[in-house]
Design a protein around this motif. Structure first.
Motif, PDB file in Angstrom:
ATOM      1  N   GLU A   1       0.748  -1.098   0.042  1.00 24.90           N
ATOM      2  CA  GLU A   1       0.104  -0.154  -0.137  1.00 24.90           C
ATOM      3  C   GLU A   1       0.811   1.232  -0.030  1.00 24.90           C
ATOM      4  O   GLU A   1       1.965   1.200   0.851  1.00 24.90           O
ATOM      5  CB  GLU A   1      -0.975   0.025   1.398  1.00 24.90           C
ATOM      6  CG  GLU A   1      -1.817   0.895   1.355  1.00 24.90           C
ATOM      7  CD  GLU A   1      -2.995   1.022   2.608  1.00 24.90           C
ATOM      8  OE1 GLU A   1      -2.741  -0.224   3.229  1.00 24.90           O
ATOM      9  OE2 GLU A   1      -4.030   1.625   2.570  1.00 24.90           O
TER      10      GLU A   1
ATOM     11  N   ASN B   1      -6.327   6.164   7.105  1.00 26.59           N
ATOM     12  CA  ASN B   1      -7.413   5.335   6.337  1.00 26.59           C
ATOM     13  C   ASN B   1      -6.638   3.972   5.779  1.00 26.59           C
ATOM     14  O   ASN B   1      -6.516   4.142   4.510  1.00 26.59           O
ATOM     15  CB  ASN B   1      -8.070   6.083   5.440  1.00 26.59           C
ATOM     16  CG  ASN B   1      -8.714   7.193   6.138  1.00 26.59           C
ATOM     17  OD1 ASN B   1      -9.423   7.097   6.838  1.00 26.59           O
ATOM     18  ND2 ASN B   1      -8.538   8.463   5.502  1.00 26.59           N
TER      19      ASN B   1
ATOM     20  N   THR C   1      -6.087   0.736   4.026  1.00 27.29           N
ATOM     21  CA  THR C   1      -7.114  -0.139   3.358  1.00 27.29           C
ATOM     22  C   THR C   1      -6.558  -1.508   3.175  1.00 27.29           C
ATOM     23  O   THR C   1      -7.441  -2.363   2.912  1.00 27.29           O
ATOM     24  CB  THR C   1      -7.553   0.396   2.016  1.00 27.29           C
ATOM     25  OG1 THR C   1      -6.254   0.542   1.218  1.00 27.29           O
ATOM     26  CG2 THR C   1      -7.767   1.802   2.221  1.00 27.29           C
TER      27      THR C   1
ATOM     28  N   GLN D   1      -3.280  -2.613   8.063  1.00 34.16           N
ATOM     29  CA  GLN D   1      -4.216  -2.421   9.245  1.00 34.16           C
ATOM     30  C   GLN D   1      -3.700  -3.164  10.699  1.00 34.16           C
ATOM     31  O   GLN D   1      -3.345  -2.755  11.530  1.00 34.16           O
ATOM     32  CB  GLN D   1      -5.456  -2.938   9.167  1.00 34.16           C
ATOM     33  CG  GLN D   1      -6.095  -2.074   7.917  1.00 34.16           C
ATOM     34  CD  GLN D   1      -7.502  -2.508   7.497  1.00 34.16           C
ATOM     35  OE1 GLN D   1      -7.657  -3.745   7.477  1.00 34.16           O
ATOM     36  NE2 GLN D   1      -8.186  -1.592   6.453  1.00 34.16           N
TER      37      GLN D   1
ATOM     38  N   GLY E   1     -12.887   0.768  -2.373  1.00 31.55           N
ATOM     39  CA  GLY E   1     -12.773   1.075  -0.985  1.00 31.55           C
ATOM     40  C   GLY E   1     -11.687   1.882  -0.640  1.00 31.55           C
ATOM     41  O   GLY E   1     -11.500   2.286   0.615  1.00 31.55           O
ATOM     42  N   SER E   2     -10.604   2.352  -1.359  1.00 30.07           N
ATOM     43  CA  SER E   2      -9.666   2.939  -1.036  1.00 30.07           C
ATOM     44  C   SER E   2      -9.244   4.275  -1.915  1.00 30.07           C
ATOM     45  O   SER E   2      -9.287   3.920  -3.024  1.00 30.07           O
ATOM     46  CB  SER E   2      -8.322   2.209  -0.747  1.00 30.07           C
ATOM     47  OG  SER E   2      -7.727   2.091  -2.041  1.00 30.07           O
TER      48      SER E   2
ATOM     49  N   SER F   1      -3.703   0.417  -3.337  1.00 31.79           N
ATOM     50  CA  SER F   1      -3.473  -0.605  -2.251  1.00 31.79           C
ATOM     51  C   SER F   1      -3.488  -1.920  -2.850  1.00 31.79           C
ATOM     52  O   SER F   1      -4.416  -2.241  -3.901  1.00 31.79           O
ATOM     53  CB  SER F   1      -4.522  -0.327  -1.152  1.00 31.79           C
ATOM     54  OG  SER F   1      -4.573  -1.528  -0.458  1.00 31.79           O
TER      55      SER F   1
ATOM     56  N   ALA G   1      -9.661  -4.312  -0.582  1.00 34.12           N
ATOM     57  CA  ALA G   1      -9.298  -2.942   0.298  1.00 34.12           C
ATOM     58  C   ALA G   1     -10.452  -2.193   0.645  1.00 34.12           C
ATOM     59  O   ALA G   1     -11.341  -1.783  -0.097  1.00 34.12           O
ATOM     60  CB  ALA G   1      -8.489  -2.139  -0.734  1.00 34.12           C
ATOM     61  N   GLU G   2     -10.271  -2.030   1.917  1.00 36.28           N
ATOM     62  CA  GLU G   2     -11.293  -0.944   2.708  1.00 36.28           C
ATOM     63  C   GLU G   2     -11.000  -0.236   3.871  1.00 36.28           C
ATOM     64  O   GLU G   2      -9.910  -0.862   4.378  1.00 36.28           O
ATOM     65  CB  GLU G   2     -12.718  -1.791   2.707  1.00 36.28           C
ATOM     66  CG  GLU G   2     -12.615  -2.797   3.684  1.00 36.28           C
ATOM     67  CD  GLU G   2     -13.687  -3.463   4.079  1.00 36.28           C
ATOM     68  OE1 GLU G   2     -14.954  -3.099   3.572  1.00 36.28           O
ATOM     69  OE2 GLU G   2     -13.658  -4.690   4.722  1.00 36.28           O
ATOM     70  N   VAL G   3     -11.401   0.834   4.207  1.00 37.88           N
ATOM     71  CA  VAL G   3     -10.936   1.565   5.109  1.00 37.88           C
ATOM     72  C   VAL G   3     -11.696   0.696   6.659  1.00 37.88           C
ATOM     73  O   VAL G   3     -12.557   0.140   6.489  1.00 37.88           O
ATOM     74  CB  VAL G   3     -11.605   2.931   5.330  1.00 37.88           C
ATOM     75  CG1 VAL G   3     -11.044   3.488   6.540  1.00 37.88           C
ATOM     76  CG2 VAL G   3     -10.959   3.528   3.959  1.00 37.88           C
ATOM     77  N   ARG G   4     -10.817   0.680   7.520  1.00 38.29           N
ATOM     78  CA  ARG G   4     -11.444   0.038   8.903  1.00 38.29           C
ATOM     79  C   ARG G   4     -11.063   1.088  10.197  1.00 38.29           C
ATOM     80  O   ARG G   4     -10.033   1.679   9.944  1.00 38.29           O
ATOM     81  CB  ARG G   4     -10.555  -1.359   9.077  1.00 38.29           C
ATOM     82  CG  ARG G   4     -10.846  -2.076  10.349  1.00 38.29           C
ATOM     83  CD  ARG G   4     -10.101  -3.572  10.256  1.00 38.29           C
ATOM     84  NE  ARG G   4     -10.121  -4.101  11.308  1.00 38.29           N
ATOM     85  CZ  ARG G   4      -9.513  -4.085  12.390  1.00 38.29           C
ATOM     86  NH1 ARG G   4      -8.460  -3.352  12.332  1.00 38.29           N
ATOM     87  NH2 ARG G   4      -9.603  -4.954  13.572  1.00 38.29           N
TER      88      ARG G   4
END
Ligand SMILES: Nc1ncnc2c1ncn2[C@@H]1O[C@H](COP(=O)(O)OP(=O)(O)OP(=O)(O)O)[C@@H](O)[C@H]1O
Ligand SMILES: Nc1ncnc2c1ncn2[C@@H]1O[C@H](COP(=O)(O)OP(=O)(O)OP(=O)(O)O)[C@@H](O)[C@H]1O
Ligand SMILES: [Mg+2]
Ligand SMILES: [Mg+2]
Lengths: 336, 336, 311, 520, 348
Positions: free
Chosen positions: B238, B248, B250, B255, B316-317, B321, B326-329
């Protein structure tokens, strides 16, 4: 592991051939410059040229290249290599004995001597080294240091003669007068030289003299190694595990410390072989070192090359074994 | 795009694993760096983070020319370093300098500070005529906050932080535009670390340098970097601005990485949603198929094993990434 | 060390490790920097070292300026004085040919020292260079040099010396030194090779490379100076071993030839008189042992001084 | 300690095991063994036509019934009956002829072929190499056997010499003339390892090379039996270690001693140290082929500069005696003080050298072969010459024996060289013709004097021994004046025996006689 | 497990003055010095603290301040020479370990007080299998047979979550990854069920992700067994995560001692304060970090008065003179060795 062994064995080839060629060239040069070694057989009495030629031919020194100064005698070399490796024929000496036979006769004595020497130097050297290493900088350390170094700085022939006279003759004679001392000790162990009646007991002292040479190095190596390891984290761990000091030293420190020592001992076999020349002469051990020295002096090329080739092979194989042992001792080393 | 000073395109470094007795044949490779694309703008700091062994140092070594890439191109100020030769290449190389991780080992203990910092001038004599070198070295020492009178001292006479300054001075000697810092502060104490980071920032302001800053301390990278690349097993997982990555993230790996960072605030204890990754990083010699992170990823599905995710911005980002999902958590962060 | 030193007389042994296998060892994070300065300070304080140094200094001055020590001519001999014991005028007495033993011992220092120093110098320079090249370049250069080392290494020392010296037939300082060199360079080459291999990837070498330094600069300016310590230690030990080896070669009849003076000749000529006239053996042996001991102790002290771990 | 406590079984006849010092023999074949260690063993295994009287050294018939000749050229030899080899073969005329032919035949390359040189036909059984050392090998000799050897009947044979030689009967006691069994000649290599002898002892087991040789009484011998039951030859490489073994009580007899331990042995063993004037001659040869040594006054001057006794005392602990002639003092016909220049006289030496015009050869080079301990006394010689005549010297003592001999053969010595000479047989001629006769094999100084040669001839063919001796003595006088070699010393025989030995027997000619030595 | 521990306690009852109500670990005014060639290095100059059962005490401080030496002194495994404990007391449940004969002291090690080292690779003996090294504890302390101890080793590896423990027990340390080695170390420390565990920088050599695994494991095991944990570290983040009490060391002394929250909220010693401030913080991004100026003192040459005075912005003349500032009581359960602790505490 198998691969490693094969690779090492393949590496032997250039080494052995190189050593053989070096010796071959040296001995050829010796003959080219110093003349026919066969001549010496006749001593003060000059032989007739015919007789000399006949004997020369028979003993294998008749190759014409031996008359041309500087000629590397490749043909002769190839013959020799072929004979040695394909026919297991190492040639004959001046008295027409087969070199293989001579070696077979004498090698056992030298091997016995070497084994005694190595065991002696290993046991005493390591013990002294551990003792000194555990007390770095102390009186014990200095004592071991000075005494072992003292032993190596006395030339071995002086040491040998002194031991023979004072231990074998003077002290031995006192023991031999004592009824209660068993013969193995009085006449065997304390014999001033090799004695056929006590083929092992009488080799112990010569073996120790031979071992004494490398004793110092073994002791010093062990000392350094112990001093290094005694501060290692894993020794600290062993202490933290609440183990007794004996075990901390004997198990957790010693084994790691022995790794370089073992390597050295393996390499030392080669030098011990060399040292055997002198020891064998002084203690009258009918070994290979004495034989080959004589051969080198009288220019018996076949003997020198044959014997040294065998020796080199032995040394190389011992070194290989030591390397493998090394891997057993130290699992971090794995030969792919 | 003239403000791009450095660009890597599909940079790959494979270390061959060989086997064979006489002739080595390659049986595989350690894929230390496996296709990396990067751009560095003038005056910018790009942080690179990742676990041990993910290829950060190898990347750095390729960028400064210590290692030749297996494939891929490297552009320094638009010049393709693989294509240009001779003088121009040397000039290109002069433009990127390296600051190494360990200040204790990266300075030759037998050279004076003056010699160390002045060595680049000896190697590139065209940069500065000999008589002016000493003055320049002193200038450099002054610049990094060392006493210029200490030019004749040896590295051991300095503390870790001061040594790292010497390393920085050496890197600055040739007036480079880019400085590559491979974990420049990991070996230093917290209190000293701050001094060095301050110095680096100060130099960037004064000299307009561009940095690639490798570290595994995420908070340090966050402090210094404008953009951050997260590496995993030789690839970039990423990449984005510091805000994007830290606020943020992703990619699941990012994460997890961020959540594992302990936060120096006892009040947050137990409040953080920590992801404890199971298992170790797979071997770079034998990376998993498809997405490399899938073996430790809680989101992994079949597609991850079959198809390697590209490093792109996904729905999602907002930033590139390399994750199919990929998504923000939401992660609770330090010091908010 | 199957090596020179194995001369039967002394093994100057060194750990001959197969070339830098030391996994798990943490490299010199210690400040090996202060090595030399610290070492010097420590050596000056080391009484054993200073005594040894003093001894070597004395022997060295005998070798360099024998006239300083004696006005006698060691070659003025009369058999009538054979083995006359020491007296005030002739502190070492006379040898079996009736030559003044003291002046013989003084003049005998030179060949012993010259041989040892020349041979040691040669192995340090040439053996070191070989090891440097092998370790630095690796690959076929290494393979070639390593095989060459193996060849000389696997020749038992005394045997090799006998073969070489009987071929050369001229036994003087030069040839003996040359043979000692020939048979012992591989040990030092191995040591250097090992330390070069382990230091060529050190950070500071990489740092110099990153700055653009060439091979020559890397080798001679960065790698060698830091690989030299173990070699130096070994060199002092081997120096002692060579002094003793000269004597052993003489004993075997392939050393220096009388009427030259050397300690080896003194010892081997009188080795059988140790019961009747022990001083004939005692004096030269004492000098020899002292020298060897001094060199080895110096090497030892140096090793300890240079070893950051023992600090 | 050890010793042979089990030895007093048969009263005075004694028995037991005699443990003796030995060096490694070269060969145990009579035709091939010509070195001292070999002969010490061969003499107990084999017996020949004559033996030498232990006291006087005179030759007495052993296996020979009679040895006669009218013209000293054709000799008739009759053998005693009833002797056999260990393998049962008879000891007959054939066995001697066989042995001598085997030794003489060139291609067999036997060391003792040399001793057959006086027998007629020797030229035909050795072939001349057509080009010396060159690549071509020698052709087959013309004949396989010596034409001078003829069998008359089973126990009689004749020997024809190439030229008359009065001393012939004394020469054939040498071990090279011992008989050999057919089986031995057929497989000489095996016979060398496990000899098939005809003497009072036979080998027990095999020759353990470098370790020992064990002999035990032979049943097939019907002459006077040997005293000990067994003889154990312990082989030593170095006489020093042998002496240590003796000191430790491991040996009963040492036939030689390390020179440096002579004093010590004398002090410790007193009357058990057997001493006798010896017959091995040490000399410094003069390279007469070199310009600088052509003038006999130079040679005389050198000889006069040397104090032999003082060298003997210094280097050999008195184990040698200074030589004043060319013939061993123990030999019949030897005279004291023949050599007038063999006494130190510096003034005369200087005068003679001055007369000769001084020394022009620069540094005097003194030669000796390496590793045999000659350098010490040679160095002393150099020192004395230097002191007396002011000629500095250097030693060239690093040549191994082969090369040294080659140098001698090729006349390459650049200065005085040390050599030695031992008698081949107990007859004074052995010291003269072979060393100084024109063109003789061992004439390394290349001395050539017609008068000397003719005196030798006359001696060889003289009617009686006594008559012969006068001719030989005249020859010696010439040598004493010309000094082709400078006589140095005679080695004194010195042997040690242990307390176990009852009666130690030393033979004038052949040294320690183990078979005759009895144990307590 | 519990059966086992009683069984040990029987043996340890032999310790003179053992008081099961006393604290598992009390250190009072500990002094350690190293007698080296370059002079005497006073590595620990009076360190005191207590450790309760189930409590985690962190010892914090920069490199070389004497953290490890303190731990080694408690274990009794200092390199001696050159290291000597020259004063103070180390009490395990009331028994002063320094006064115990070596044989008894040895039994306390690993049984009652165990330790984890920083660098697991070098702390494990490279030439023995992991199973051997674990089993050794049971064989030597519990007299178990080879096979039993091997079985216990496998159990332990399971406990620290090493997969395929049965196979891996026969492997050598170098065949494990860094994180797994550290787990083996933990297993070894926990083998005999000690009451006190000393962890000397257990995660410094590890990646953050692995560090999280190890710290989680340690916390879990500590909770299970109600052990006292002495955690040595210089990572302020880890401390904030797991510690209950903190002792901050500087130049061989404890200069501040407090419950974890108090320290982070309001440090009372300028050094602690500087330490906290030098951590990069988001709100200060783009600004200079506030670094502690100067260098840590040489232990052979500690400044007079407060050792921190040359680097301290609060320092006044009193700080530059002996005596060393005493530990002032700052709050009921906290203290700081600074004459000006009030100012420091108030200055936010
Ligand atoms: N010369 C080499 N030969 C073979 N493999 C190598 C070589 N150099 C590095 N590698 C391998 O490449 C991978 C990446 O190594 P690299 O040093 O780049 O990691 P890193 O990210 O810098 O790790 P760290 O944080 O520990 O410094 C590792 O698996 C390493 O073992
Ligand atoms: N064996 C030793 N010999 C001499 N000095 C030592 C020894 N061990 C430690 N020291 C000294 O004691 C001081 C304290 O060391 P210690 O190992 O306790 O530091 P630390 O606080 O654990 O540091 P780190 O965070 O680097 O582990 C150091 O200055 C060190 O130099
Ligand atoms: Mg790295
Ligand atoms: Mg520590």
């Amino acid at each position: 592991m198998g691969r490693y062994v094969i690779r090492r064995l393949l590496q032997f080839i250039p080494t052995v051939l190189g050593t053989m060629f070096l010796l071959h060239y040296m001995t050829s040069l010796a003959i080219q410059f110093s003349g026919n070694p066969v001549r010496a057989l006749f001593g003060d009495r000059t032989p007739s040229p015919a007789l000399l030629a006949a004997v020369t031919e028979r003993l294998g020194y008749a190759d014409p290249c031996l008359d041309q100064k500087g000629n590397p005698c490749f043909g002769l070399f190839v013959d020799r290599v072929q004979n040695i490796f394909f026919h297991f024929d190492f040639g004959i000496n001046m008295r027409q004995q087969e070199v293989t036979e001579m070696v077979a006769d004498r090698l056992p004595f030298t091997l016995k001597l070497l084994v005694i020497a190595i065991i002696f130097e290993a046991v005493v050297g390591i013990a002294a080294g551990v003792w000194a290493g555990l007390r770095g900088g102390s009186f014990a350390d200095n004592l071991v240091k000075i005494s072992t170094v003292f032993v190596i700085s006395v030339p071995i022939f002086v040491l040998g003669v002194l031991v023979r006279e004072f231990v074998g003759v003077k002290f031995g004679n006192i023991l031999r007068d004592q009824e209660w001392i068993p013969d193995v000790v009085a006449s065997g162990f304390f014999s001033p030289g090799f004695k056929p009646d006590y083929p092992t007991a009488s080799l112990l002292i010569p073996g120790m003299v031979l071992g004494a040479v490398a004793l110092a190095t073994t002791a010093r190596l062990t000392r350094t190694s112990i001093m290094e390891n005694i501060r290692a984290d894993f020794v600290r761990t062993a202490r933290a595990k609440g183990l007794a000091n004996k075990r901390v030293i004997g198990v957790h420190t010693l084994r790691n410390s022995l790794i370089p020592v073992i390597t050295y001992l393996g390499v030392d076999i080669g030098s011990a072989m060399a040292g055997a020349v002198v020891t064998e002469t002084i203690f009258n051990v009918p070994g290979i070192g004495r034989m080959v020295t004589e051969a080198a002096r009288t220019g018996e090329a076949a003997v020198v090359i044959g014997v040294v080739t065998m020796l080199v092979l032995v040394i190389l194989i011992v070194n290989l074994l030591v390397d493998l042992l090394y891997a057993v001792l130290d699992p971090r080393i794995r030969y792919e | 795009m003239s403000d791009i000073v450095l660009e890597a395109r599909d940079l790959v470094k494979h270390f061959p694993l060989t086997r064979g007795i006489l002739f080595k044949r390659q049986i595989g490779a350690v894929r230390a760096v496996d296709g990396i694309n990067l751009q560095l703008r003038r005056g910018e700091t790009l942080g690179v983070v990742g676990e041990s062994g993910c290829g950060k140092s190898t990347l750095a070594r390729m960028l400064v020319g210590l290692e030749t890439p297996t494939s891929g191109d490297l552009f320094v100020q638009g010049r393709n370093m693989a294509k240009v030769g001779g003088a121009e290449r040397r000039r290109g190389r002069r433009n990127i300098q390296l600051v190494m991780q360990d200040p204790y080992t990266s300075l030759n203990p037998r050279m004076t500070v003056g010699d160390i910092v002045g060595e680049p001038f000896v190697v590139h004599p065209e940069v500065l005529p000999r008589p002016r070198r000493r003055a320049r070295v002193q200038e450099l020492l002054d610049l990094v906050g060392l006493n210029p009178d200490h030019i004749n001292r040896y590295p051991h006479q300095f503390s870790g932080g001061q040594r790292q300054r010497i390393g920085i001075a050496r890197a600055l000697a040739l007036n480079p535009e880019i400085i590559l810092c491979d974990e420049p502060v990991s070996a230093l104490d917290v209190s000293i670390q701050a001094q060095v980071i301050n110095l680096l920032e100060k130099l960037q302001d004064e000299l307009g340098l561009s940095y690639i800053f490798i570290a595994h301390d995420l908070s340090v990278v966050r402090h210094i970097a404008d953009r951050v690349a997260v590496m995993y097993l030789g690839k970039i997982a990423e990449i984005g601005t510091e805000d994007q990555i830290y606020e943020n993230p992703t990619h699941p790996y990012t994460q997890a990485l961020l959540s594992a960072v302990p936060v120096p605030d006892p009040k947050l204890r137990g409040l953080r949603d920590q992801i404890v990754l199971a298992g170790d990083v797979p071997s770079p010699a034998n990376p998993p198929s498809g997405c490399r992170f899938r073996t430790r990823c809680w989101k992994a599905q079949d597609i991850c094993g079959q198809q390697e995710p590209t490093l792109d911005a996904r729905p999602g980002s907002a930033h590139p990434s390399a994750c199919h999902f990929a998504e923000v958590r939401d992660v609770v962060h330090a010091r908010e | 060390m199957s090596d020179a030193t194995s001369g039967g007389t002394a093994v100057g042994g060194t750990p001959v490790s197969g070339g830098g296998q030391a996994p798990g060892s943490k490299g010199g994070k210690e400040r090996n920097a202060s090595l030399w300065a610290d070492a010097r300070r420590q050596l000056v304080r080391d009484r054993v070292f200073m005594l040894a140094l003093l001894y070597i200094f004395v022997v060295g001055s005998m070798a360099a300026f024998p006239k300083l020590w004696t006005s006698q001519d060691p070659r003025a001999c009369t058999t009538d004085l054979s083995r006359v014991p020491p007296s005030w005028d002739h502190p070492f007495g006379f040898d079996r040919l009736g030559c003044d033993y003291y002046s013989h011992a003084i003049f005998g220092a030179r060949p012993s020292m010259v041989i040892a120093i020349m041979a040691t110098g040669a192995i340090v320079i040439l053996g070191g260079l070989m090891g440097l090249l092998a370790g630095y370049y690796g690959g076929w250069v290494d393979a070639l040099i390593s095989r060459l080392m193996d060849i000389f290494f696997s020749l038992p020392f005394l045997l090799g010396a006998i073969v070489f010296l009987t071929v050369i037939k001229k036994q003087n300082e030069w040839t003996i030194a040359a043979v000692l060199f020939l048979l012992s360079w591989p040990t030092i080459a191995r040591i250097i090779r090992g330390s070069v291999i382990s230091s060529k990837d050190l950070d500071y070498v990489q740092a110099a490379r990153a700055v653009g330094a060439g091979n020559g600069r890397l080798m001679f300016r960065h790698i060698l100076p830091n690989a030299i310590a173990p070699m130096l230690v070994y060199a002092t030990i081997v120096l002692g071993a060579f002094v003793a080896a000269e004597a052993t070669l003489t004993f075997l009849g392939i050393g220096l030839q009388p009427p030259t003076q050397s300690w080896g000749i003194m010892i081997s000529a009188h080795q059988n008189y140790f019961l009747e006239d022990p001083w004939l053996l005692l004096f030269p042996c004492g000098l020899l042992v002292g020298t060897v001991l001094s060199f080895i102790l110096m090497g030892d002290a140096l090793r300890d001084a240079l070893d950051p771990k023992l600090r | 300690g050890g010793g042979s406590d089990d030895s007093d079984d048969a009263g005075g006849q004694s028995g037991g095991e005699l443990r003796v010092y030995a060096s490694e023999p070269a060969f145990l074949l009579p035709s091939n063994g010509n070195d001292e260690p070999s002969i010490y063993v061969i003499r107990q295994l084999y017996r020949g036509l004559v033996k030498y009287n232990a006291e006087t050294g005179e030759a007495e018939n052993d296996l020979a019934e009679s040895i006669t000749s009218d013209d000293k050229k054709l000799w008739t030899i009759k053998l005693k009956d009833g002797y056999t080899f260990d393998n049962g073969e008879p000891v007959d005329a054939e066995s001697f002829i066989r042995s001598w032919n085997y030794a003489a035949y060139g291609p067999n390359a036997q060391n003792n072929g040399y001793f057959m040189k006086r027998i007629a036909g020797i030229k035909d059984v050795t072939a001349e190499d057509p080009d010396g050392d060159g690549p071509k090998t020698a052709p087959e000799p013309k004949a396989k056997t010596l034409s001078g050897l003829k069998k008359v009947d089973d126990l009689t044979f004749t020997v024809e010499l190439s030229s008359p030689f009065t001393g012939f009967p004394t020469t054939i006691g040498y071990s090279g003339f011992f008989p050999m069994a057919q089986a031995c000649v057929d497989d000489a290599d095996t016979c060398n390892e496990t000899p098939i002898g005809n003497g009072p002892y036979k080998i027990e087991g095999a020759w353990e090379r470098g370790v020992q040789i064990n002999l035990t009484r032979s049943d097939s011998w019907n002459g006077e039996p040997g005293k000990p039951d067994k003889i154990n030859y312990r082989i030593f490489a170095d006489v020093g270690s042998g002496y240590s073994a003796f000191q430790a009580g491991e040996l009963d007899v040492m036939y030689t001693l390390p020179p440096e331990r002579f004093k010590d042995a004398k002090a410790s063993y007193g009357d058990r140290l057997f001493e006798q004037p010896g017959d091995s001659f040490n000399y410094v040869g003069m390279p007469l082929y070199n310009e600088n040594f052509k003038d006999k006054r130079v040679r005389q001057a050198f000889s006069l500069a040397i104090d032999r006794q003082s060298i003997v005392d210094a280097v050999f602990d008195g184990r040698y005696s200074p030589a004043t002639g060319f013939i061993a003092p123990t030999f019949q016909g030897a005279r004291e003080g023949v050599c007038t220049y063999c006494k130190k006289d510096v003034e005369k030496a200087k005068a003679l050298l001055a007369e000769a015009g001084g020394w022009k050869g620069g540094k005097l080079v003194l030669w000796a072969n390496a590793g045999a301990g000659h350098d010490a006394w040679l160095q002393a010689v150099g020192d004395q010459i230097k002191a007396a005549l002011g000629i500095d010297y250097e030693l060239k003592v690093n040549l191994q024996f082969p090369e040294y001999l080659e140098t001698a053969d090729n006349r390459k010595f650049t200065g005085p060289f040390r050599l030695g000479w031992g008698p081949d047989y107990p007859f004074l001629e052995t010291y003269l013709t072979p060393v100084y006769g024109t063109g003789s094999d061992s004439n390394n100084s290349t001395f050539s004097n017609p008068e000397f040669d003719s005196l030798m001839k006359q001696g060889d063919s003289a009617e009686t021994i006594d008559e012969a001796i006068t001719f030989y003595q005249k020859g010696e006088d010439i040598l004493a004046e010309e000094l082709p070699v400078i006589p140095m010393f005679w080695r004194k025989e010195a042997a040690l025996y242990s307390e176990n030995v009852d009666n130690f027997v030393w033979n004038q000619v052949s040294g320690a006689d183990y078979g005759a030595t009895s144990l307590k | 497990m519990s059966a086992m521990s009683t069984d040990v306690n029987v043996k340890l009852d032999a310790l003179p003055g053992l008081d099961s109500d006393a604290l598992p670990l009390e250190v009072k005014d500990l002094q350690v010095e190293f007698r080296t060639r370059n002079g005497i290095a006073r590595a620990v100059n009076g360190v005191s603290f207590n450790l309760r059962a189930g409590e985690t005490r962190a010892i914090l401080g920069e490199s070389g301040c004497g953290k490890s030496v303190t731990a080694q002194a408690i274990m009794g495994i200092l390199d001696s020479p050159p290291g000597f404990v020259t004063g103070g007391e180390i009490r395990y449940r009331g028994v002063d370990l320094l006064k115990l004969p070596e044989a008894q002291r040895r039994r306390v090690r690993a049984n009652r007080i165990a330790m984890i080292f920083q660098d697991a690779l070098s702390a494990l003996n490279p030439v023995f299998t992991v199973g051997f090294q674990l089993g050794e504890l049971f064989r030597k302390h519990r007299g178990m047979s080879r096979s039993d101890s091997k079985a216990r080793a496998v159990e332990l590896l399971d406990l620290v979550k090493i997969p395929a423990a049965k196979q891996r027990v026969n492997e050598y340390p170098h065949q494990f990854s860094g994180g797994m080695r550290q787990r083996v170390m933990i297993a070894m420390a926990l083998a005999l069920d000690p009451e006190v565990l000393i962890a000397d920088e257990p995660t410094t050599a590890l990646d953050v992700t692995v560090q999280a695994q190890i710290m989680a494991l340690l916390a879990e095991l500590q909770r299970e067994r109600n052990m006292g944990l002495l955690l040595i570290t210089h990572d302020m983040g880890v401390v904030a995560d797991v510690a209950d009490q903190i002792s901050v060391m500087y130049a061989g002394r404890v200069i501040e001692e407090a419950p974890v929250r108090d320290i982070y909220e309001s440090p009372a010693h300028p050094y602690t304060k500087g330490l906290l401030e030098s951590i990069p913080r988001l709100d200060l991004k783009g600004q200079e970090l506030s670094a502690i100026k100067g260098l840590p003192p040489l232990l052979t040459d500690i400044p007079k008065g407060c050792a921190f005075n040359p680097r301290c912005r609060y320092a006044q003349d009193a700080c530059r003179q002996d005596p060393v500032p005493p530990l002032y009581q700052v709050a009921p359960v906290r203290s700081a060795a600074c004459h000006f602790w009030k100012e420091v505490k108030a200055d936010v």
